[in-house]
Design a protein around this motif. Sequence first.
Motif, short mmCIF file in Angstrom:
data_model
loop_
_atom_site.label_atom_id
_atom_site.label_comp_id
_atom_site.label_asym_id
_atom_site.label_seq_id
_atom_site.Cartn_x
_atom_site.Cartn_y
_atom_site.Cartn_z
N ARG A 102 0.82 -1.21 0.00
CA ARG A 102 0.00 0.00 0.00
C ARG A 102 0.86 1.27 0.00
N ALA A 121 -6.29 -0.61 -2.35
CA ALA A 121 -6.67 -1.68 -1.44
C ALA A 121 -7.11 -2.93 -2.19
N HIS A 179 -6.26 -4.19 6.97
CA HIS A 179 -6.75 -3.32 8.06
C HIS A 179 -5.62 -3.01 9.03
N GLU A 196 -3.41 -0.49 7.43
CA GLU A 196 -4.03 0.84 7.37
C GLU A 196 -3.96 1.54 8.72
N ARG A 202 -0.52 2.83 8.96
CA ARG A 202 -0.34 3.94 8.02
C ARG A 202 -0.97 5.22 8.56
N THR A 203 -2.13 5.09 9.20
CA THR A 203 -2.77 6.26 9.80
C THR A 203 -1.95 6.80 10.96
#
Length: 669
Positions: free
Chosen positions: A157, A164, A184, A187, A190-191
């Motif tokens: 990603r 995705a 998930h 992510e 990543r956040t």
Amino acid sequence: MQSHDTFPSTDISSAAPPRPSRNDAEAALVEHYPRLVRLAHLILPPALGRHRRVLAAHALVQKSLAAAAPSRPGPTPAPTVPAQRGEPGPVLVWLRQGVVSAALRAASRPRWSLGRTPLPTVMGLRLFPRAGSDDELALESRLATMTPDARAAFALRVLEGLTAQSAALLLTAAGVPTPDEALHAAERLRTTVGTDAESLLHGAEFDPCTVQARPTDLLRRRHRKRFTALVAAVLLVASTTAVLTLRPEPPTPPTPSPPVTALAAAATRATDPGLLLRTPADRWSDTARVDLTQWPARGTRTGDTALLSRALHAWAQSTGDRPGVRVSVTPGTPTTPPAAPARLLFAGTVDGSTIVLLHDGGRIIRYAEPSTGRGGAVLELARADDSDVTTGAAVAVSRTRLGARFLLAPWIDESAVRDLLRPDVPARRLAVSVDGVTDPVPEAPGDCRRLPALQVRSSTRIVEDHSFLLADLGELSPAHLTWSPAPGTGAPARQPREATSAAGLAAWARTACALPGLRGTGVRAVNRWEFARQALPERAGRATWTCTRAENWDGHGRVTVAWEGEDAHSRPVRVPGPAREDTAACSRFGQHLLAGTYWTAPSGARYFLAAGSRAVTTVTARGPVSATVRGQVLAVRTNADGQVRLTGTVPGSGELRGWEEAERYSGGP
């Protein structure tokens, strides 16, 4: 209704890109080799070790050519997994899927079985990527706690820029049973990392193609050669009689060692002297962050790997039993072992001891051992988070009967020693070695006959050309001394200023004798605030009301309120009040103060005096003394005795209680 991403289970065959010819695959591999090796390196488990992980990543990418077709196939349709970010086409897509699949399979195998490939092979050297920034190390630690599937999803990603859905298709084709869970997890990371995630993954910490080389243990290698020759001779003799022995039972296969946890891997990295961070010598002069992170590594022993290793291992074992190492911890300092490679500040010999200074972003670590090899070592831990130009300007490296030597920050241009009790005596220049170590600064005697302090000036290269005072309180970092002048002196209300002016030095000469009482308490800075001045009755001169706040590294502060007469040689009289350390009083978040005390005039008459800070508009006294005045000061003649309850008015802030009452109204005893 709240929506969320889903990743459908797609038929594996629909996600498989066409197999290219070996020539096409080799051309694409050579062109994108660093990209593919970085991808494999990111997916492989960090517990494998930096050297074996680098070699395994290169081996996986090189072996991906084996699956290519021996001859060029005919025209093929476009791949189901779309090419993105300007990819050359289906060949790179095919290579990428093969590398991801191979890396995930390798990550699921026992650690001891990885890296056993004919090529590449390196003997006599250990290879590892260059150490990255603090943010890169933090991201590497987070990735070490994730599953290989989640690391693969994160790489696809962020590093590859796949959507995705495309990443889910590739993960499914690579054999990941639950790609949605992996995506998930990726992510969420990543956040947490934010927009810097891609730039961090392209940093030195995650680049297995730009590596450092270090020799293996040369002495151990010689021993192994001798041992191998001896074993060969023994086997030769034993083979002549082997036919006469019965066939033994097959040996029980050894139980494989449990995999090293991410925490253990991080601890191993933290104690590796080859991974210590070293700041370039001139970075401090061109940075917006002037603190301990900008100190270069100085001293004659910065290349002594054995010394650095001893210091790191003593630190790692500081919470347990470490024979021969005495541990000293400044109050409020965490004692946790290192979790990531620290920054090397100094390594050298000073006053007969070999010293190592380290900084891990929040603490200073000082390791000292006798140069003669006789006697135990000393490990000191002190808090140093959020240091700046002043609080990160000096670190104690040695203490002897002659005094303390300090390692000065690279931005310090001038250094001197002055006696705080004699403000009119000029400061004496302090010699500094080429490594930045000062001559000894004498220790203050216990009778307060003199109080030496460092007076230093910062360089104009950081546009902070100013001098400031540092007081040695027996800790690794000296305390920064500042002052705030009283209202009515023409100075506006603002933050504390440096105490090197004539007025500031004269003010500190009245308070300096209280400094020895703060030794060893974790003080970062001390500010003397003259919050009010009052004309005494019967024309007896003027009184100065002061609040001295000693601030610790954790933000707690010890506060002392005092009343001073006009005689410069008289000692301040402390005003009773709260003994709490966790208070905002006399800080930028506690800028209003009101205090009072009894005073006897030269005539013998008794008075009650009170004063408030500059924002106070009225002062009221109740109890044994009853009076109200407009303004900041109150003086009432009285023969009474006992505690007086003071209140003041501050426009916009309501009622202000007196210093003596603060503890009773805040729940104190």
